[in-house]
Each structure stands twice: as structure tokens, then as C-alpha cells.
Design an enzyme around this catalytic site. Structure first.
Site, PDB file in Angstrom:
ATOM      1  N   GLY A  38       0.838  -1.197   0.000  1.00  0.00           N
ATOM      2  CA  GLY A  38       0.000   0.000   0.000  1.00  0.00           C
ATOM      3  C   GLY A  38       0.868   1.240   0.000  1.00  0.00           C
ATOM      4  N   PHE A  39       1.652   1.386   1.081  1.00  0.00           N
ATOM      5  CA  PHE A  39       2.634   2.468   1.191  1.00  0.00           C
ATOM      6  C   PHE A  39       1.986   3.851   1.158  1.00  0.00           C
ATOM      7  CE2 PHE A  39       4.511  -1.069  -1.359  1.00  0.00           C
ATOM      8  CZ  PHE A  39       5.208  -1.661  -0.323  1.00  0.00           C
ATOM      9  N   GLY A  42       1.341  -5.969   4.528  1.00  0.00           N
ATOM     10  CA  GLY A  42       2.665  -6.571   4.515  1.00  0.00           C
ATOM     11  C   GLY A  42       3.434  -6.313   5.788  1.00  0.00           C
ATOM     12  N   ARG A  48       8.356  -0.784  22.453  1.00  0.00           N
ATOM     13  CA  ARG A  48       8.221  -2.236  22.543  1.00  0.00           C
ATOM     14  C   ARG A  48       8.111  -2.829  21.139  1.00  0.00           C
ATOM     15  NH1 ARG A  48       6.289  -5.220  26.676  1.00  0.00           N
ATOM     16  NH2 ARG A  48       5.324  -3.418  27.661  1.00  0.00           N
ATOM     17  N   GLY A  86       6.446   2.643  16.384  1.00  0.00           N
ATOM     18  CA  GLY A  86       6.117   2.153  15.044  1.00  0.00           C
ATOM     19  C   GLY A  86       7.395   1.997  14.248  1.00  0.00           C
ATOM     20  N   VAL A  87       7.396   1.077  13.294  1.00  0.00           N
ATOM     21  CA  VAL A  87       8.616   0.800  12.530  1.00  0.00           C
ATOM     22  C   VAL A  87       8.403   0.861  11.016  1.00  0.00           C
ATOM     23  CG1 VAL A  87       9.714  -0.583  14.321  1.00  0.00           C
ATOM     24  CG2 VAL A  87       8.172  -1.693  12.685  1.00  0.00           C
ATOM     25  N   GLU A  98       7.824   3.214   8.780  1.00  0.00           N
ATOM     26  CA  GLU A  98       8.404   4.263   7.940  1.00  0.00           C
ATOM     27  C   GLU A  98       9.777   4.713   8.403  1.00  0.00           C
ATOM     28  OE1 GLU A  98       4.677   6.789   6.633  1.00  0.00           O
ATOM     29  OE2 GLU A  98       4.291   5.779   8.513  1.00  0.00           O
TER      30      GLU A  98
END
Lengths: 745, 162, 344
Positions: A247-248, A475, A635, A709-710, A712
Site C-alpha cells: 500500500g505504502f 505486509g 516495545r 512504530g517501525v 516508515e
């Protein structure tokens, strides 16, 4: 009730989260059984193909509808002359996260590749040829293309509703005391998401009820939007989006082709399937616009940044605003006495840009990190030492504390793994055979937003559970990591959990975007589980037959499908026994995920990225021979999958730095490379050695689960690291991304 | 005019009526016989998502005119596992996390199966990377893909030795 | 894609007699179907020649006779190609992807069309696609365009890697037509544009390439390389490329071969450079002088002046690598400037 609250507030992630589980949808994906939207073949399905504009500005004056309709297999051609009506014009902004789009509302052309007709046929081949046979004629105006060809204007907002300017501190005073004034101008090219799965929809009506299979990053919002355009009750719409082929950002945008397929399905009373052709993804579904960024850094004699001024000019379309907020990437990375960030914009005859993986942050970080590297060299510092010297202990934009920031550890771990300490200061110092070698670094940083999510959790009589939320897995691994969180919320093993998601009949999980989906939907799921356990505990604690009876003051803990007394581990009871005695088949809890109140801390994920490049000095070809990052993102729910996300982001950085560039012919406004042979994205051989380390970080402020969050983060920092490595190899500072071989000879 | 195309697909011989000479092998698999595991990413031989094996060789089914392959043996991603038993390449892709969104994965896996059979890359990671470069992955799971191919190669070498 | 009639030819004669002005020969299909999908060509008949007996590679007089239907991957793996014509293998393996090489045929590789984006865009004027319509590439995006042999009528380049190596090895294209066989050197097979048009088609509509003949490379067998500059490490067309082969005896070059790719509408054989190298020691200085000769007359056809420098330098690089000798096994990254240096 204190004990009960004790249960709900107890954020002990148990044996599920934190584990490196493989993907729960892995078997489906490796066997070809994962069903993407275009894989659906409902009985009687018709194929739809859009015809697209070959000019960038003007009007369509003629379409050879007769030729198309005469082609064997063509069922119907829709044009502005006969298209069914929508309840709301696609030119309306139905909400803040809606893009103006084209659904044949009129004969205007506002960018090349815009849909101008829809051909529906019995076969894909016939529909495709029908679209070609329309052979449009135009009344064309001169297109306005690119940063220098468009019409400048001052935007009122950037990104989605953000302010275009920020000033902190006294710029004049800060600049006055500086020893060096440095200016860096960097351009970045227009980029297209190019998810491997082209945007697709399969639409089917049963009476007034609409079923849609389409990949979507914000299913709940999409349902509301479709309902608004169609003028129907959202409850009549079911969207299925179990798998997104990437999607991105581009699949958060609704586009007119989806509406047309839905309208055609209604009109023809048959299911209709539409999939964009690859070249049709260059226009109606967003992109990252070209930017020109000017960074002015003032450095004091001790090597501290005293003033930072970041100005961005970005391209948007002639008919809608999405201004790439690149300057905002400079807000919170380095300490400075004063800063000013500003944006300008240019209207051009192109599709409207939209969020593309690390919107604003990726191009802004690229420019910032090049400027910082330039400053480090000018002041005689090692690039890492200079960054540490300008380490932001508090957020320079707001003055707030960081909720957590293990960036120093990231730098240290990545530098150690990379063996950075041996780096010579001077460019052009290292060789490998005939090739030049260079080392560069960059700081990765990405904000930690939360959106709104809701979830249900239901315990079943056998002690297993089902959780429900309309999350999206494009994904990133949501089906796995969210299930891990949900299982912990319920205190059961993940293998006893059924995870229902990816469709609009479930509670809204918000958008998979902004790197906030795991935190937001995860919180909702965890809370839904906790709410269920709270009710279960009430049952047990109030039941004299339960071994937990009377544990009110001590409280109970849920784990492994049992409730345990906190003060006596030998006294426990299985969920199924509690339910059975209460005569319940099901016990349902609800949960929400959102950030409450105004944040009192600055919240970011961080990282340090180190790149080694080899450059052929004669021919200018570059290969990123090593790329190592270390990241701190609160986390980490599933290290295995988080690593993949980070690596993917870093490889996007390779594409950004060296390859990705959509090129228009400025005379016609048409693309010269709207395909995957001309628009280069990285291939496997571009990635010889890459590693993403994760640094432990506890964040008690970001949200109750401590999740950042990872998705981006890996793109930021990396582009600059590569650009800086190219400079270190060659002595040539990139003025533009992507860096072409021609610019290095 | 409908022509009959004879194909052996995943070991089963089939007579497939072809209503349109333009049909590519990819569109026959996906739209006519419902084998939708094989994906369309670009339809122009530029991404590798449509990779299948024809007579054991990997090709882009989007650029294969179906009628031209009359009589061929086709293997698609649906034909690799034996019941619940995954092919070693499939298992290795899960283990090494050689995918994210999964859309390019059938093509990656078919390409990897062929690469291993070609025998030229062996356990040299650089040759594996080059040999897998016809399969784009926008999620960029390349490190996992390379690791998966190497894992599967080792596993299949052991199987052969046993 | 337009509707067409599909015919499978069982014999060469049948193929030729089925051929018509608006028909097209289908071999591997990797370029033909692509061009049909994007509307650049619209043949009304496809003649499938994949079953013709043109799949063999035969040795003759120290050289090879290669059937036009031999797939690129099979040609690249052939033991005689690897041992005596390694630049052919390296060029092939640097082109496209493994999947495309398994389908693409030798004849089709030669017949592939330019990747000029204006040729590929049916809405743009293009003398090559539509004679007399003009050339939209001039004044447009010209990074991939010619620096040699171009005219105001056409600035396209031929995209093949294979053809560059074949031209260097003096390959000959064997063509069957209704009037019998004819032969054309690879080097001049692709016409250059003239003042008014993109040049005639290399084949008549009823002609078919049957074989490629590679003569004995003699003492050049193990001093031959292909080098290709690309924007990504693999699966990309050349910005510029070069094939070089040398016969070196007693420290002197006995004969040299040099051809450039990505610079002209045909693989560009640099005969003056070859001549100048004969008798010289294989030094970088000699190669630099030869490269100057190879680029004599080069001129930018737009904003692509840098390609002249790049072409000159890649010629030198190919000669340096050829002089160093062909490695026993082709590098992990064939024709790459990196050759697989980073085995992380």
C-alpha cells in the site's frame, strides 16, 4: 472495583508479544491461496478497463465510442455523456482525508493518465482493446509541469491539515553569534508508490447491498466514503480487504475508478472487476511530489547548531492540495537555539500527491542529513561526533521532553556493527580495487501518532477466543503482531485465538498508516481482551464455587487461559470452567485505542543508519555495499517482522537515493517512464548486505502498550546516509536525489 | 473462433478452450481456469510476479501467448506443495520472512525453485541475488528472499544426499 | 491489443508464405507482445515460428551456427559460447532477467525494438514507428538516446546487449526469404537513420532470420569481456556498454575488437579503434587513444553529453578487462562494474 481495574490496567505482555513468530498468513501467501482483490472471480463477472488521457491539460472533444462498442465482447462504454450519477461530486472534499478524483464528471483533463472513460467487456482482452479503440481527441492546453513549470502559491496547510510554518526561538539572535553559515539546496524527484499489486476492485450488488473486494488501508473510512459518494447507508456496504499487495499510502486513497466499477456493476446488474494497469498507477492514486529544499544552518564556534532554517517547495496538482511537509522533518532531530521551517508550493498538471511511505519525513530527512554532514565536515568533526554534539535532549520545536529516546544507543550499536570508528574524515580516502569507497550516516526519526480504533474480543465456552477489528495488513504483519497483542490482552496462547480482520463489518480499526496501526489497533485489541477478562474475573470473584472467590483485594492475573490469584498462585481457574459455571457460551468485551488528551511529551521512534557505498570513479555507478541501522521504537511486538519492516524501509532509502524518479516530458505532460523498466525500484542485487538492529526501549508515555512504530522509520536517515557516503567516496555533494551516474563523473 | 489449448498444469492434463487468441498464459491461468496464485504486477515482463515454470524453466507468463505454448507442462505456485507438506522453498520463505505483502511471493518462489534447479548460483549469495533480480519486491524483503533461497538450497541438497 | 489471426508455422516455407505486410513473426514474444500491449504495433496476423527447427547450436570451422530460435539462456550456457565467445555469454547474462532470457530467442533479441520512450508512446510523433511523423525525442528526455550515428530524424538507440557482443565477434545474420538466403553482418544489420527517416526495416515482411553465424575467434577466445553501465545493479538497460576482445601475443595486441552499446541505433563497431590497437602493447594509454577514436564524431542528441564521456570510459574499461583475461567463471554480476565485489 479496585482489583478489577488492576486487571485492566495491568499491561503485562505475556508469552505472545515479543516473540519472533513467523507470519500467521505465511502458508496462504507461499501457496498462492491468499486472495487479493483481483483474484476474485464471481459468477458472471465483467472486466472493466479505464481509458486514460494522453494530454495533461485541456478537454476531451471526441471518443470513438462506436468503435469500442463494436469490438467483440465489449458490453458498455461509460463516458461523461452517459455515466451514472453519484450522490456527491468526486470534486468535493467529503472529509479531510479525501482526495478530489475523477469519475467521468465532465470532459476536463487535469493530468496525463487521468481516467476519461470506462469500458466494460466480457473478457479482459476485449475491455483493454475497447479502451484503446476510443482513440480520444482533445482540445489541449499547454501543460504546466514540474517545480519550475508550475504556478507558485502559498499553501495554507501542508500534509493533512498541518501548519506550513513553525518558528521557535529568536532566529536573528541565534544567527548573529554563529561562526559558519551554511546553505544546502537539495532537490528530490517525484516518486510513485508502485505497490506490486495494482489497485483493483471487484464490485457486486445484491439488490441494494454492495460487496466490494478492494485493497484498502483504512477500511472503515472507505466504507463511509463510498457510502457518501453513492448516497447509500454505510450499513449496506461490505468491503473485504484481507490482503493488500502493498500500500505504502496509495491504498488509503479512494480513486474514481473504484466508483465507476461500482456504478457499472449496478447499472449492468453484474459483478464488475477493474484492475489498474501499471502505467495507470501514475496519476490517480497519489505519489510523492518533487521538492526543492533549502537548508540554512548556522553553527557556533563550538560546533553547535544555533539556527536552522528549512524551506521546502513542493509540487501539488492544479485541483487539490497535498503539500509534502518536508521541512517539518527538521523539527525535532537536532538541538538548536532557534529554528524556522516554511513551505511553498507549485500547482502543476499532475495527479494530486498523497502520503507515500514517510511522507514529508523521507525527503526532509534526506535534505537535513546532507546539510548536517556538510556542516560536520565544515567544522572539522566526524559526522557521528557532530550529531552527538547536537543531540536534542528535549524537542527543539516544542521544548517538550521526549517520551523516550534511545538514539544514543542506536548510534553506538550501529556504529559498532559498522566499524565506523576507523572512518577517515577526508572524502576520497578509501578504495577497493578500482572503486572508490565511502561511509556516511544519517539519523532516522519518525513520529508516533495514534488514530482511533475499536475492537471486540469474545471468549468462547472452550476457553478459546475470537477478536475482531477491521485492521489492514499490507505486509507489515498486522495479522500476526496484532494477534499476538490480542492474545496477551486475553491471557491466552495465540494458538487459541481466532483473529478476524480485514473487512468493514468489523469494528473500525482506523488507518494503516503513519506507522501508528500496531499501536492504535493493538491498544484496542488489548483493551477488548482486558475488558473481557474484567468481566470474567467479576464472574469468578463473585462466585463462591470458584477458587478465586473473595480475591477482590488481591486481584487476579490472566495467563495461559486461566485466572490466578495474585496472592496465591496455587489458586486458579480455567476460563472455560468459569464460563461453564456461569452458563455462558460467550463473553464479549470491547476496547478502544486512541491517544487521550493533548500529548505532553514529544514522541518519536529513532535510529542511526550507516551506509557504505562503492562508486566507480570513471562511470559513476553506485552500489550500497553495506547498510546497517539500529533503531529504537519502543516495545517491539515481533522482532522478526519488525526487522523486515525496517529493512524494507532502508531499501526504500536505496531507491530514493539512487534510482526512483518519475519523469514527465514537459512539453506534453506525459510520463516517459511510467513502468517498472523505466521507473527503477531496487532489485535483489542492489542489496548485498543489510542489517537492522533493534535497541531496547521502554516508553511509559507513548501508549499503554509502549509501542511506537517501525513502518516508515527505516526510510528516514537512510537516504542521507547514502548521499553522505557517496560524498565521502567522491567528494561530490549530491544536489539532487536520485543521484545519477552522470553527476559523479 | 475457439481453439483448444492442451496444457499439463501442475501434473494434470487439461483441454482449455481459448476464446480469444490474445490471451496470455497469465490471463488463462487467472481468469479462465481460476489459478489466481500467479500474480499480475506489470503485465510487461518487468516485475516477475507472474513467473511460472514451463517445461521446468521459469518464464514471465504475462509475455507468453497462451496458444504458443500448446502442449506445454506448466507448474504454478499451486503445484508445489504436496497436500499440507510445503515445498522446501515455500517453507524457507516463511522461515526467513522472505515476503511481507505476499503479492510478489508466488513469482519469487517459482523463480527460486527454478534458480535452484538451474544449479548455477549454488550457495553463493551474490549469484542468488543476481539470479533473483528479475523478481521485484516493493516491500523489499530481499534479505529474507536471499536467505530463503540459500536455506532451501541447503535443505534440498541434504534431501538429494539422503 | 488488437485482435489477430494466430498461425503456427510447421516449416520455414510455410512461415514465409504466411507472412504478410501487416503480420508479425512470433518467437519468444517478450518484445512483440509488449509492443502490442502498449499499442505500438498492431499486427493482424501472428506467425508462430517457435516450432521451426531453428533450435540448435552447431559447431563449424571453430565457430558456431546458432539457430534463431535458440533461447538466450541456452545460448549463454552453451559450452562453446562460454569457452570461446565469453563476451556473448556475459552480454546475454547482463540483459533482462532470467525469466526473459528463458523465453527470448536469438533472432528476437536482434529484432527487438528501441526502448526510446517516444517510440513506445503511440501518441508521440516518431519516424521509426510512423515514417514522416517527426521525432518527439529531440528536445525531450534524451538520457537514453544516441550520441553516434543519429540524425534529426531519429536519435533512438538499439537496446540489445547481445548484439553488441555479436558485432564485436564479426557475427553474420542469415536470413531466409522467398528468393533464398541472404547474409548481413551483425555490425550493419540495423540501419542507421538518414536525414529524413529512421532507416529502412532490417527485414522484409516475408523474411525470417534463421541463424547467426559466429566465426572462429582464434586467439581472442580468452581475452574478451562485456561491460555495462546501469542505473541499478541488475535488470536494467545499459546507459552505455562495450564489448572488447583482444588477441595478445608477446606483449602486443595482434588484433582487437571493440563495439559499443547504448550509443546508436545499432551496436557500434569501432573499427578505427581496433586498427589503432593492432601492434600496440595492451596498456591503458593505448586503450585511451583507441577509445578516443571510437568516439570520434560523437555528439549529444540532447541533454546527454555525459554519455560521450561514459562511452569512452566504458570502452577503456572493457579493453582493460579483456586484456586482463576472461575469468574461468563469469563473475556473479555479469558485465557489472562491481562484478560481485561485495559478498556480504
Amino acid at each position: 472495583m479496585a482489583d478489577v481495574m488492576n486487571i485492566q490496567g495491568h499491561v503485562r505482555l505475556g508469552s505472545n508479544a515479543g516473540q519472533s513468530m513467523t507470519r500467521r498468513d505465511g502458508v496462504l501467501k507461499v501457496t498462492g491461496r491468499a486472495t487479493y482483490a483481483a483474484d476474485n472471480r464471481p459468477e458472471g463477472v465483467l472486466h472493466a478497463v479505464t481509458a486514460t488521457a494522453g494530454i495533461a491539460r485541456g478537454r476531451v472533444t471526441h471518443l470513438d465510442v462506436a468503435a469500442a462498442e463494436a469490438h467483440p465482447g465489449v458490453v458498455k462504454v461509460y463516458t461523461p455523456a452517459n455515466r451514472p450519477d453519484l450522490a456527491v461530486s468526486p470534486d468535493e472534499k467529503i472529509h479531510g482525508f479525501a482526495w478530489r478524483t475523477e469519475a467521468l464528471q465532465d470532459d476536463t483533463v487535469r493530468y496525463a493518465g487521468q481516467p476519461i472513460a470506462l469500458v466494460v467487456a466480457e473478457t479482459l482482452e476485449a475491455a483493454t482493446e475497447g479502451a484503446r479503440l476510443l482513440a480520444p481527441r482533445y482540445d489541449a492546453d499547454t501543460p504546466r509541469i514540474g517545480l519550475d513549470g508550475g504556478v507558485p502559491f502559498q499553501p495554507e496547510t501542508v500534509s493533512i491539515g498541518a501548519s506550513p510554518t513553525l518558528e521557535a526561538g529568536d532566529m536573528d539572535a541565534a544567527r548573529a553569534g554563529a561562526a559558519r553559515h551554511l546553505e544546502t539546496v537539495i532537490e528530490t524527484a517525484a516518486q510513485y508508490h508502485n505497490a506490486l499489486e495494482p489497485h483493483a476492485i471487484t464490485a457486486r450488488w445484491t439488490g441494494d447491498r454492495l460487496e466490494i473486494d478492494t485493497p484498502n488501508q483504512a477500511i472503515g473510512l472507505a466504507k463511509q466514503s463510498f457510502a457518501a459518494y453513492l448516497g447509500i447507508d454505510p450499513a449496506q456496504i461490505l468491503i473485504r480487504s484481507p490482503f493488500l499487495g502493498g500500500g505504502f499510502g496509495s491504498k488509503a486513497i479512494l480513486f474514481g475508478g473504484q466508483l465507476l466499477a461500482i456504478l457499472a456493476a449496478k447499472d449492468l446488474d453484474r459483478p464488475v472487476k477493474l484492475a489498474l494497469r501499471r502505467e495507470q498507477m501514475y496519476g490517480p492514486v497519489g505519489h510523492r511530489p518533487a521538492t526543492r529544499q533549502t537548508l540554512k544552518l548556522d553553527i557556533d564556534p563550538q560546533g553547535h547548531i544555533s539556527a536552522l532554517d528549512h524551506h521546502t517547495i513542493a509540487v501539488t496538482s492544479s485541483f487539490d492540495d497535498f503539500i509534502e511537509s518536508a521541512s517539518n522533518a527538521s523539527h525535532s532531530v537536532y538541538a538548536t537555539k532557534a529554528m524556522r521551517t516554511t513551505h511553498g508550493a507549485v500547482r502543476a498538471d499532475t495527479g494530486t500527491p498523497g502520503p507515500m511511505r514517510a511522507p514529508g519525513e523521507a525527503p526532509g530527512s534526506a535534505a537535513l542529513e546532507v546539510a548536517i554532514d556538510d556542516a560536520a565536515y565544515a567544522m572539522g568533526f566526524d559526522p557521528l561526533e557532530f550529531r552527538l554534539r547536537n543531540y536534542a535532549e528535549t524537542d527543539p520545536a516544542t521544548g517538550m521532553q521526549f517520551s523516550s529516546k534511545a538514539l544514543r544507543e542506536c548510534y553506538a550499536q550501529a556504529a559498532e556493527a559498522f566499524a565506523w570508528k576507523d572512518r577517515p574524515l577526508e572524502p576520497g580516502s578509501m578504495k577497493q580495487g578500482r572503486l572508490l569507497k565511502g561511509w556516511g550516516m544519517g539519523t532516522a526519526q519518525f513520529p508516533c501518532p495514534m488514530f482511533q480504533a475499536a475492537a471486540h474480543a469474545t471468549l468462547r465456552a472452550d476457553g478459546s477466543a475470537v477478536v475482531e477489528t477491521s485492521a489492514a495488513d499490507m505486509g507489515q504483519g498486522a495479522w500476526t503482531s496484532l494477534a499476538q497483542i490480542a492474545a496477551d490482552g486475553l491471557g491466552i496462547d495465540i494458538d487459541r485465538l481466532e483473529f478476524r480482520s480485514g473487512q468493514s463489518s468489523l469494528p473500525d480499526a482506523g488507518v494503516a498508516g503513519g506507522s501508528g496501526h500496531t499501536a492504535t489497533a493493538g491498544t484496542a485489541l488489548f483493551n477488548a481482551g482486558a475488558d473481557t477478562i474484567r468481566q470474567l474475573a467479576e464472574l469468578a470473584l463473585n462466585d463462591p464455587a470458584s477458587p478465586l472467590f473473595g480475591a477482590d483485594n488481591a486481584g487476579v492475573t490472566a495467563r495461559g487461559g486461566r485466572l490466578y490469584r495474585n496472592d496465591d498462585d496455587t489458586r486458579s481457574e480455567a476460563y472455560e470452567d468459569i464460563l461453564a459455571r456461569a452458563g455462558l457460551d460467550l463473553l464479549r468485551g470491547d476496547g478502544k485505542g486512541a491517544r487521550e488528551g493533548e500529548p505532553e511529551r514529544a514522541m518519536f521512534s529513532h535510529g542511526g543508519v550507516f551506509a557504505e557505498v562503492l562508486v566507480d570513479p570513471d562511470l559513476g555507478q553506485v552500489r550500497v555495499s553495506r547498510l546497517i541501522g539500529a533503531f529504537a521504537a519502543g516495545r517491539i511486538v515481533n522482532p522478526h517482522l519488525a526487522r523486515s519492516q525496517l529493512l524494507g524501509g532502508m531499501i526504500w532509502g536505496i531507491g530514493f537515493a539512487l534510482q526512483e524518479e518519475a519523469i514527465h516530458d514537459v512539453r506534453t505532460g506525459r510520463f516517459t517512464n511510467a513502468d517498472l523498466a523505466g521507473y527503477h525500484i531496487p532489485v535483489n542485487a542492489d542489496v548485498p548486505m543489510i542489517e537492522a538492529l533493534t535497541v531496547h526501549e521502554d516508553d511509559p508515555f507513548v501508549n499503554s502498550l509502549g509501542i511506537k512504530g517501525v513502518g516508515e522509520l527505516g526510510v528516514t536517515g537512510t537516504v542521507g546516509a547514502i548521499g553522505n557516503a557517496v560524498w565521502h567516496a567522491t567528494g561530490i555533494r549530491p544536489k539532487r536525489f536520485p543521484i545519477h551516474p552522470e553527476s559523479l563523473i | 473462433m475457439t481453439q483448444i489449448l492442451k496444457l499439463t498444469i501442475n501434473g494434470t492434463s487439461q483441454d482449455i478452450p481459448i476464446d480469444d487468441p490474445r490471451a496470455t498464459l497469465l490471463d488463462v491461468l487467472r481468469e479462465r481456469i481460476g489459478l489466481t496464485g500467479t500474480k499480475k504486477g506489470c503485465d510487461r515482463g518487468q516485475c516477475g510476479a507472474c513467473t511460472v515454470l514451463i517445461d521446468g524453466r521459469r518464464i514471465n507468463s504475462c509475455l507468453a501467448l497462451a496458444l504458443s505454448y500448446d502442449g506445454a507442462e506448466i507448474t504454478t505456485v499451486e503445484g508445489l506443495a504436496q497436500g499440507d507438506l510445503l515445498h522446501p522453498v515455500q517453507a524457507a520463505f516463511i522461515e526467513a520472512d522472505g515476503f511481507q505483502c505476499g503479492y510478489c511471493t508466488p513469482g519469487q518462489i517459482m523463480s527460486a525453485v527454478a534458480l535452484i534447479a538451474e544449479g548455477e548460483a549454488g550457495l553463493d549469495p551474490e549469484r542468488v541475488r543476481e539470479g533473483m533480480s528479475g523478481n521485484l519486491c516493493r516491500c523489499a524483503a530481499y534479505a529474507g528472499i536471499t536467505e530463503a533461497v540459500l536455506k532451501a538450497t541447503r535443505a534440498m541438497n541434504r534431501e538429494d544426499a539422503a | 491489443m488488437n485482435l489477430f489471426e494466430y498461425t503456427r508455422a510447421e516449416t520455414l516455407d510455410a512461415a514465409m508464405s504466411a507472412a504478410t505486410q501487416d503480420g508479425a513473426i512470433l518467437a519468444g514474444g517478450t518484445n512483440l507482445l509488449d509492443l502490442m500491449k502498449i499499442g505500438v504495433i498492431s499486427p493482424t496476423r501472428l506467425i508462430d515460428i517457435t516450432r521451426l527447427p531453428l533450435h540448435d547450436i552447431e559447431e563449424h570451422d571453430g565457430g558456431l551456427l546458432i539457430g534463431a530460435m535458440v533461447r538466450n539462456a541456452d545460448l549463454a550456457r552453451h559450452p562453446v559460447i562460454l569457452s570461446r565467445f565469453p563476451a556473448v555469454a556475459e552480454a546475454l547474462l547482463s540483459g533482462a532477467s532470467a525469466q526473459l532470457r528463458n523465453a527470448a530467442s536469438t533472432g528476437g533479441n536482434i529484432m527487438q525494438q528501441t526502448r526510446c520512450s517516444y517510440f513506445q508512446d503511440p501518441l508521440s510523433p516518431c519516424n521509426r514507428r510512423e515514417p514522416g511523423s517527426g521525432c518527439a525525442a529531440i528536445g525531450g528526455e534524451t538520457r537514453n538516446h544516441a550520441i553516434l550515428g543519429w540524425t534529426e530524424a531519429c536519435i533512438a538507440t538499439h537496446p540489445s546487449d547481445l548484439c553488441v557482443a555479436l558485432a564485436a565477434y564479426d557475427a553474420v545474420v542469415e536470413i531466409a526469404g522467398p528468393d533464398g538466403l541472404r547474409e548481413v553482418p551483425m555490425e550493419s544489420f540495423h540501419p542507421l537513420p538518414d536525414a529524413n527517416d529512421a532507416g529502412p526495416a532490417p527485414l522484409q515482411s516475408d523474411e525470417i532470420i534463421t541463424h547467426i553465424r559466429l566465426p572462429d575467434p582464434g586467439g581472442m577466445a580468452r581475452n574478451a569481456r562485456y561491460v555495462k553501465l546501469r542505473e541499478r545493479t541488475s535488470f536494467a538497460f545499459a546507459i552505455v556498454s562495450a564489448a572488447a576482445a583482444l588477441e595478445i601475443q608477446d606483449g602486443r595486441i595482434v588484433q582487437a575488437r571493440l563495439a559499443l552499446g547504448g550509443v546508436a541505433a545499432r551496436p557500434w563497431r569501432a573499427r578505427a579503434a581496433e586498427k589503432a590497437l593492432a601492434g600496440q602493447p595492451p596498456t591503458e594509454e593505448a586503450f585511451a587513444r583507441a577509445a578516443d577514436l571510437a568516439l570520434e564524431g560523437a555528439a549529444p542528441s540532447g541533454d546527454n553529453r555525459a554519455k560521450i564521456t561514459l562511452a569512452r570510459r566504458i570502452a577503456i574499461r572493457a579493453l582493460i578487462r579483456a586484456a586482463a583475461g576472461t575469468p574461468d567463471r563469469l563473475p556473479a554480476l555479469p558485465a557489472s562494474v562491481f562484478e560481485g565485489d561485495c559478498n556480504g
